[in-house]
Motif scaffolding. Structure first.
Motif, PDB file in Angstrom:
ATOM      1  N   GLY A  17      29.152 -22.537 -34.955  1.00 23.18           N
ATOM      2  CA  GLY A  17      29.590 -22.795 -33.581  1.00 23.18           C
ATOM      3  C   GLY A  17      28.843 -21.930 -32.580  1.00 23.18           C
ATOM      4  O   GLY A  17      27.648 -21.668 -32.732  1.00 23.18           O
ATOM      5  N   PHE A  18      29.547 -21.468 -31.573  1.00 23.44           N
ATOM      6  CA  PHE A  18      28.916 -20.698 -30.500  1.00 23.44           C
ATOM      7  C   PHE A  18      28.574 -19.262 -30.928  1.00 23.44           C
ATOM      8  O   PHE A  18      27.420 -18.820 -30.860  1.00 23.44           O
ATOM      9  CB  PHE A  18      29.834 -20.733 -29.266  1.00 23.44           C
ATOM     10  N   ILE A  19      29.591 -18.511 -31.391  1.00 25.12           N
ATOM     11  CA  ILE A  19      29.366 -17.093 -31.679  1.00 25.12           C
ATOM     12  C   ILE A  19      28.610 -16.900 -33.000  1.00 25.12           C
ATOM     13  O   ILE A  19      27.804 -15.976 -33.151  1.00 25.12           O
ATOM     14  CB  ILE A  19      30.726 -16.340 -31.678  1.00 25.12           C
ATOM     15  N   GLY A  20      28.855 -17.813 -33.957  1.00 23.45           N
ATOM     16  CA  GLY A  20      28.292 -17.674 -35.301  1.00 23.45           C
ATOM     17  C   GLY A  20      26.790 -17.423 -35.351  1.00 23.45           C
ATOM     18  O   GLY A  20      26.341 -16.460 -35.997  1.00 23.45           O
ATOM     19  N   GLY A  43      30.708 -27.148 -34.297  1.00 21.62           N
ATOM     20  CA  GLY A  43      29.420 -26.521 -34.600  1.00 21.62           C
ATOM     21  C   GLY A  43      28.380 -27.549 -35.022  1.00 21.62           C
ATOM     22  O   GLY A  43      28.696 -28.712 -35.265  1.00 21.62           O
ATOM     23  N   SER A  93      38.793 -24.206 -30.785  1.00 19.48           N
ATOM     24  CA  SER A  93      38.571 -23.457 -29.544  1.00 19.48           C
ATOM     25  C   SER A  93      38.900 -24.270 -28.297  1.00 19.48           C
ATOM     26  O   SER A  93      38.635 -23.825 -27.190  1.00 19.48           O
ATOM     27  CB  SER A  93      37.165 -22.869 -29.486  1.00 19.48           C
ATOM     28  N   TYR A 158      47.470 -22.015 -29.685  1.00 22.06           N
ATOM     29  CA  TYR A 158      46.275 -21.288 -30.141  1.00 22.06           C
ATOM     30  C   TYR A 158      46.599 -19.793 -30.300  1.00 22.06           C
ATOM     31  O   TYR A 158      46.353 -19.193 -31.345  1.00 22.06           O
ATOM     32  CB  TYR A 158      45.162 -21.521 -29.123  1.00 22.06           C
ATOM     33  N   PRO A 186      38.443 -11.648 -25.020  1.00 23.32           N
ATOM     34  CA  PRO A 186      38.842 -12.663 -24.044  1.00 23.32           C
ATOM     35  C   PRO A 186      37.787 -13.765 -24.000  1.00 23.32           C
ATOM     36  O   PRO A 186      37.598 -14.486 -24.976  1.00 23.32           O
ATOM     37  CB  PRO A 186      38.956 -11.877 -22.744  1.00 23.32           C
TER      38      PRO A 186
HETATM   39  N1  LIG Z   1      34.279 -18.051 -27.319  1.00 16.53           N
HETATM   40  C1  LIG Z   1      35.280 -17.352 -26.809  1.00 16.53           C
HETATM   41  O1  LIG Z   1      35.348 -17.120 -25.601  1.00 16.53           O
HETATM   42  C2  LIG Z   1      36.352 -16.792 -27.719  1.00 16.53           C
HETATM   43  C3  LIG Z   1      37.348 -15.965 -27.168  1.00 16.53           C
HETATM   44  C4  LIG Z   1      38.334 -15.435 -27.996  1.00 16.53           C
HETATM   45  C5  LIG Z   1      38.323 -15.718 -29.351  1.00 16.53           C
HETATM   46  N2  LIG Z   1      37.364 -16.534 -29.868  1.00 16.53           N
HETATM   47  C6  LIG Z   1      37.403 -16.864 -31.300  1.00 16.53           C
HETATM   48  O2  LIG Z   1      36.126 -16.574 -31.892  1.00 16.53           O
HETATM   49  C7  LIG Z   1      35.858 -17.529 -32.911  1.00 16.53           C
HETATM   50  C8  LIG Z   1      34.500 -18.165 -32.667  1.00 16.53           C
HETATM   51  O3  LIG Z   1      34.531 -18.786 -31.386  1.00 16.53           O
HETATM   52  P1  LIG Z   1      33.406 -19.772 -30.900  1.00 16.53           P
HETATM   53  O4  LIG Z   1      33.402 -19.688 -29.437  1.00 16.53           O
HETATM   54  O5  LIG Z   1      32.153 -19.552 -31.670  1.00 16.53           O
HETATM   55  O6  LIG Z   1      34.080 -21.163 -31.292  1.00 16.53           O
HETATM   56  P2  LIG Z   1      33.368 -22.500 -31.769  1.00 16.53           P
HETATM   57  O7  LIG Z   1      34.371 -23.595 -31.646  1.00 16.53           O
HETATM   58  O8  LIG Z   1      32.055 -22.689 -31.116  1.00 16.53           O
HETATM   59  O9  LIG Z   1      33.112 -22.190 -33.305  1.00 16.53           O
HETATM   60  C9  LIG Z   1      34.115 -22.320 -34.290  1.00 16.53           C
HETATM   61  C10 LIG Z   1      33.509 -23.082 -35.444  1.00 16.53           C
HETATM   62  O10 LIG Z   1      34.532 -23.316 -36.411  1.00 16.53           O
HETATM   63  C11 LIG Z   1      34.369 -24.619 -36.927  1.00 16.53           C
HETATM   64  N3  LIG Z   1      35.668 -25.059 -37.424  1.00 16.53           N
HETATM   65  C12 LIG Z   1      36.801 -25.281 -36.691  1.00 16.53           C
HETATM   66  N4  LIG Z   1      37.788 -25.678 -37.507  1.00 16.53           N
HETATM   67  C13 LIG Z   1      37.291 -25.685 -38.783  1.00 16.53           C
HETATM   68  C14 LIG Z   1      37.836 -25.990 -40.058  1.00 16.53           C
HETATM   69  N5  LIG Z   1      39.087 -26.426 -40.177  1.00 16.53           N
HETATM   70  N6  LIG Z   1      37.031 -25.905 -41.135  1.00 16.53           N
HETATM   71  C15 LIG Z   1      35.739 -25.498 -41.010  1.00 16.53           C
HETATM   72  N7  LIG Z   1      35.171 -25.188 -39.836  1.00 16.53           N
HETATM   73  C16 LIG Z   1      35.941 -25.277 -38.727  1.00 16.53           C
HETATM   74  C17 LIG Z   1      33.840 -25.459 -35.761  1.00 16.53           C
HETATM   75  O11 LIG Z   1      33.115 -26.592 -36.181  1.00 16.53           O
HETATM   76  C18 LIG Z   1      32.951 -24.444 -35.040  1.00 16.53           C
HETATM   77  O12 LIG Z   1      31.610 -24.529 -35.479  1.00 16.53           O
HETATM   78  C19 LIG Z   1      37.011 -18.514 -32.889  1.00 16.53           C
HETATM   79  O13 LIG Z   1      37.923 -18.154 -33.890  1.00 16.53           O
HETATM   80  C20 LIG Z   1      37.623 -18.348 -31.522  1.00 16.53           C
HETATM   81  O14 LIG Z   1      38.999 -18.658 -31.535  1.00 16.53           O
HETATM   82  C21 LIG Z   1      36.375 -17.066 -29.072  1.00 16.53           C
END
Ligand SMILES: NC(=O)c1ccc[n+]([C@@H]2O[C@H](COP(=O)([O-])OP(=O)(O)OC[C@H]3O[C@@H](n4cnc5c(N)ncnc54)[C@H](O)[C@@H]3O)[C@@H](O)[C@H]2O)c1
Length: 328
Positions: A17-20, A43, A93, A158, A186
């Motif tokens: 996804g985004f952070i990964g 992702g 997300s 969430y 955040p």
């Molecule tokens: N981006 C932000 O601002 C933010 C803020 C606070 C917390 N977070 C947490 O950080 C983490 C990463 O955030 P992100 O922005 O990269 O989110 P994102 O949605 O871009 O990435 C999450 C990934 O998880 C995968 N996914 C979701 N459900 C799944 C499942 N059941 N099985 C397998 N894969 C699954 C999605 O395909 C995606 O690639 C998340 O847990 C999010 O809750 C993010």
């Protein structure tokens, strides 16, 4: 492939996804084998293309909420090298979608945590790094959000499922984990953007170039962290010597943040300066939105970490990055 016991491996659940991808790059730089398990609801494998040449990246389509799928993915990684840690980034997300349908957060935000922890124990994987969220706090009004606050009453499904995940990980720490790191952050910005206010505004402007409709009155004010700063902070915590098994930290910019109105103005300036901004009503963007909060990052600062960018600089850089991502 034969097992290489000299090679350490990291699993990144939800790593496409985004952070990964930023985290993948940093862990590959450490010489690790990185396993990305993602169901690709949000992702994309393409986000990881630039690392394909490393020879130490394995990407597998995995439904992490499914016991069989999750167990077999982790076992396949453990068969290749010494996997000693799981970074759990998978979650829903889309907070408003989870308000409409609570099953989404139950499955993708909580059940993924439950199944990952369950599958780690028999394989002897004992370090768990969990991406939690400021959403666990709920709405404390003007009170500064710090790690010692409680009791916590999240106001979105969430946030509730993130808090339940923290609790589940805590029970696993008692049972078998060596290290548990819980990161509460955040709003994170940067690329590859998969969601969030900036991408949303850019998509809206692509659909209606002359008008940008904003959810709420634009007064929502939050702090924003660039993804490069977030990943650096998580690695600081992971590297830190400590006596306690569990660490809980807020990771965020310590400034007052910026308003949604300011972000809308900056996006319009970058994408189409003649567009009119139309605000909705009420201070909340959606049910479960926490319109204003002040975030304490004192604990992280006491560990010697500070973000390179404050909220304003992080948002401006991300607007530029996301506009280029969207070919604008
Ligand atoms: N981006 C932000 O601002 C933010 C803020 C606070 C917390 N977070 C947490 O950080 C983490 C990463 O955030 P992100 O922005 O990269 O989110 P994102 O949605 O871009 O990435 C999450 C990934 O998880 C995968 N996914 C979701 N459900 C799944 C499942 N059941 N099985 C397998 N894969 C699954 C999605 O395909 C995606 O690639 C998340 O847990 C999010 O809750 C993010």
């Amino acid at each position: 492939m034969t097992h290489d016991s000299q090679l350490n491996g990291s699993v990144i659940a939800g790593g496409a996804g985004f952070i990964g991808p930023t985290l993948v790059g940093r862990l590959l730089d450490e010489g690790r084998h990185v396993f990305v398990f993602d169901n690709f609801t949000r992702g994309k494998a393409a986000y990881l293309d630039k690392y394909a040449g490393s020879g130490r990246l394995t990407i597998r389509r995995t439904e992490l909420a499914s016991r069989n799928d999750c167990e077999s993915a982790l076992a396949s990684a453990a068969a290749i090298c010494n996997v000693d840690e799981v970074w759990h980034l998978a979650a829903n997300s889309d907070i408003p979608a989870g308000i409409e349908d609570p099953d989404i957060d139950f499955t993708s935000t909580f059940q993924t945590t439950f199944e990952l922890l369950r599958a780690m124990q028999p394989l002897g994987i004992r370090d768990f790094h969990f991406a939690s969220s400021s959403a666990v706090y709920g709405d404390f009004g003007s009170q500064t959000l710090h790690e010692g606050l409680g009791p916590l009453f999240p106001i979105s499904n969430y946030g509730a499922m993130k808090l339940a995940s923290e609790a589940q990980a805590s029970a696993a720490a008692e049972r078998f984990l060596r290290r548990l790191n819980i990161f509460r952050f955040p709003n994170v910005v940067g690329i590859p953007a998969t969601h969030g206010v900036i991408l949303d505004f850019i998509h809206k402007l692509a659909a209606t170039p002359d008008e940008l409709h904003v959810l709420g009155d634009g007064s929502q004010q939050k702090s924003y962290l660039h993804v490069s700063d977030l990943v650096a902070a998580m690695l600081v915590i992971r590297a830190r010597e400590r006596s306690s098994k569990t660490e809980l930290v807020n990771i965020g910019a310590s400034d007052a943040g910026v308003t949604v109105k300011w972000i809308a103005e900056q996006v319009v300036l970058r994408v189409n300066p003649s567009a009119r901004i139309v605000f909705g009503s009420g201070s909340k963007g959606w049910i479960g939105d926490v319109p204003r909060f002040s975030y304490s990052s004192e604990k992280m600062h006491s560990y010697g970490w500070a973000p390179a960018m404050g909220s304003e600089a992080a948002v401006l850089r991300a607007i530029d990055e996301i506009a280029r991502q969207e070919s604008i």
